[in-house]
Scaffold this active site. Sequence first.
Site, PDB file in Angstrom:
ATOM      1  N   LYS A  15       0.834  -1.216   0.000  1.00  0.00           N
ATOM      2  CA  LYS A  15       0.000   0.000   0.000  1.00  0.00           C
ATOM      3  C   LYS A  15       0.867   1.263   0.000  1.00  0.00           C
ATOM      4  CE  LYS A  15      -2.187  -0.879   3.877  1.00  0.00           C
ATOM      5  NZ  LYS A  15      -1.577  -2.152   4.275  1.00  0.00           N
ATOM      6  N   ARG A  89      -9.647   1.702  10.740  1.00  0.00           N
ATOM      7  CA  ARG A  89      -9.264   0.317  11.036  1.00  0.00           C
ATOM      8  C   ARG A  89     -10.445  -0.501  11.536  1.00  0.00           C
ATOM      9  NH1 ARG A  89      -3.662  -0.672  11.311  1.00  0.00           N
ATOM     10  NH2 ARG A  89      -2.434   1.225  11.355  1.00  0.00           N
ATOM     11  N   ARG A 128      12.706 -10.278   4.389  1.00  0.00           N
ATOM     12  CA  ARG A 128      13.394  -8.969   4.425  1.00  0.00           C
ATOM     13  C   ARG A 128      14.611  -9.020   5.329  1.00  0.00           C
ATOM     14  NH1 ARG A 128       8.691  -4.376   4.395  1.00  0.00           N
ATOM     15  NH2 ARG A 128       8.384  -5.024   6.546  1.00  0.00           N
ATOM     16  N   ARG A 154      15.012  -7.911  11.148  1.00  0.00           N
ATOM     17  CA  ARG A 154      14.412  -7.121  12.226  1.00  0.00           C
ATOM     18  C   ARG A 154      13.365  -7.957  12.953  1.00  0.00           C
ATOM     19  NH1 ARG A 154      13.053  -1.860   8.774  1.00  0.00           N
ATOM     20  NH2 ARG A 154      11.384  -3.280   8.230  1.00  0.00           N
ATOM     21  N   ARG A 165       0.256  -9.791  13.627  1.00  0.00           N
ATOM     22  CA  ARG A 165      -0.243  -8.602  12.923  1.00  0.00           C
ATOM     23  C   ARG A 165      -1.347  -8.983  11.934  1.00  0.00           C
ATOM     24  NH1 ARG A 165       4.725  -5.813  10.284  1.00  0.00           N
ATOM     25  NH2 ARG A 165       3.212  -4.317   9.530  1.00  0.00           N
TER      26      ARG A 165
END
Length: 206
Positions: A15, A89, A128, A154, A165
């Site tokens: 996004k 949200r 990542r 990370r 999440r």
Amino acid sequence: MAKTLIFLGPPGAGKGTQAQRLVEEKGFVQLSTGDILREAVKKGTELGKKAKEYMESGKLVPDDLIIAIIEEKLKELEGKDIILDGFPRTIPQAEALDKMLPAVGRTLDKVILFELSDEEILRRLTGRRVDPKTGKVYHIEFNPPPEGVEVIQRDDDKEEVIRKRLDVYHQQTAPLIEYYKNQNKLFVVDASKSPDEVYKELLSVI
């Protein structure tokens, strides 16, 4: 009339990347709730001071305060095309936004849902890696670091964190998909394609 778009989609669906292109190429303004709150706090506005108290005590800023701060910001951006990213949200936030937009002379044009499977999100995000020296982001599959570059993963790119999440996203945001579908405002973009293809599809929708 200036356009008002909402971007919906799971973390890692791209996004932000797409919003950035609309900002650079089409003059849109991207509004994320976090940025708007931080700006209000920094400016020390009345609403910003209230938000600061919540943020400093680690509490969630209540919906009515967020809506009031967004309303303040939208008044500043009269006549500009905007993308709301990460807001609303929840259904109560969406309902509050519906009431507030006419007050600032806007209507909600379209809600773009960036659709991507949980598996693909996990593949994108867990892959990542970051070079701690330069902050440059790589991906073990799509964009591996050059030889000799030491990279780290990370904490928020670890699988258990991403799954949490995603759970939150599905619980809170799935009802929004129905909500905007019922208003005939929802448009779906296939976020599994390349960024250029997604952008092309996005432009055809808006």
